[in-house]
Design an enzyme around this catalytic site. Structure first.
Site, PDB file in Angstrom:
ATOM      1  N   CYS A  69      18.065  51.952  26.920  1.00  0.00           N
ATOM      2  CA  CYS A  69      19.461  51.481  25.421  1.00  0.00           C
ATOM      3  C   CYS A  69      20.295  50.286  26.277  1.00  0.00           C
ATOM      4  CB  CYS A  69      20.037  52.066  24.939  1.00  0.00           C
ATOM      5  SG  CYS A  69      21.108  53.010  25.600  1.00  0.00           S
ATOM      6  N   HIS A 104      25.640  55.766  23.763  1.00  0.00           N
ATOM      7  CA  HIS A 104      24.471  55.044  23.691  1.00  0.00           C
ATOM      8  C   HIS A 104      25.214  53.351  23.055  1.00  0.00           C
ATOM      9  CE1 HIS A 104      21.016  53.824  21.439  1.00  0.00           C
ATOM     10  NE2 HIS A 104      21.250  53.656  20.365  1.00  0.00           N
ATOM     11  N   SER A 121      15.517  52.873  21.387  1.00  0.00           N
ATOM     12  CA  SER A 121      16.976  54.838  21.633  1.00  0.00           C
ATOM     13  C   SER A 121      15.243  55.315  21.347  1.00  0.00           C
ATOM     14  CB  SER A 121      17.040  54.868  20.400  1.00  0.00           C
ATOM     15  OG  SER A 121      17.464  56.334  20.220  1.00  0.00           O
TER      16      SER A 121
END
Length: 243
Positions: A69, A104, A121
């Site tokens: 990410c 994330h 992702s």
């Protein structure tokens, strides 16, 4: 021996609409694939100047290795440079699932009064979002709803500032200008905070918090001490959760 095929780096064509261009970038990232190996192929220090991170992005296009990410955010910035109508800013999530915390980050996009995102992702609905959301909070709530499908509860959302389109800038990316403890807030409060922030961003009146003391920030980045300091309260929280 047969060389593995290297996906071509997308080139913007004048005939393309911005959503088509963003789709081409996202398709390219998907062709690089998500890195499931457990080894990070590119070192990305968030405190580095933008110019250094853009060099790493160039390396990503040359090496064509799988990415995670954070690398996708840097690559997304690199590939959207030179499109002044496209504003880019980082969006980070801290989530909780089964006694563990997860982090994330995606690249928020603002263009023509609409929000969307680029990213990578393991989950297809936690990366790119089409450029169709009328407000920043609509986009954030869409991610929150996606997380719920995987039984992750979103604890914190961090929004950074627009990243300059100047690839040779010595300015670091501002990753967390706004930090919201969303798990302790009503959605109405979250929406209000996000909309005020989004308005200030569009008016370009926000200044990076690192601008006050760039030297201090740079020296801190080398020692990685902020990361360790942040980890200890998280561990305490984990223990409290289990008790």
């Amino acid at each position: 021996c047969v060389q593995p095929s290297v996906p071509p780096v997308p080139n913007y064509k004048l005939s393309m609409s911005i959503p088509e261009w963003l789709q081409a970038i996202q398709t390219y990232m998907k062709m690089l694939q998500y890195n499931h190996t457990g080894t990070q192929f590119f070192e990305i220090r968030k405190t580095r100047p933008l110019s250094g991170l853009m060099e790493t992005a160039k390396e990503m296009t040359r090496e064509s290795l799988p990415i995670k990410c954070l690398e996708a955010v840097i690559l997304g910035i690199y590939l959207t440079n030179g499109q002044p109508s496209v504003e880019r800013f980082p969006i980070s999530f801290k989530t909780h699932f089964s006694g563990n915390y997860f982090h994330h980050v995606v690249l928020g996009i603002y263009c023509n009064g609409r929000y969307g995102s680029l990213g990578m992702s393991r989950r297809s609905d936690l990366m790119d979002k089409p450029l169709t959301y009328r407000t920043l909070s609509d986009l954030i709530f869409e991610f929150e709803d996606s997380y719920k499908k995987y039984l992750h509860s979103v604890k914190k959302v961090k929004i950074g500032l627009y990243v300059p389109h100047e690839p040779h800038s010595f300015q670091p990316i501002e990753w967390k200008q706004l930090v919201l403890n969303v798990s302790k807030m009503m959605r109405t409060e979250v929406r209000k905070e996000l909309e005020k922030f989004a308005r200030d961003m569009r008016m370009k009146i926000l200044k990076p918090s690192s601008a006050h003391s760039p030297m201090k920030d740079r020296s801190r980045g080398k020692s990685l001490s902020p990361r360790r300091r942040q980890a200890s309260p998280q561990r305490r929280v984990c223990r409290r959760d289990k008790s």
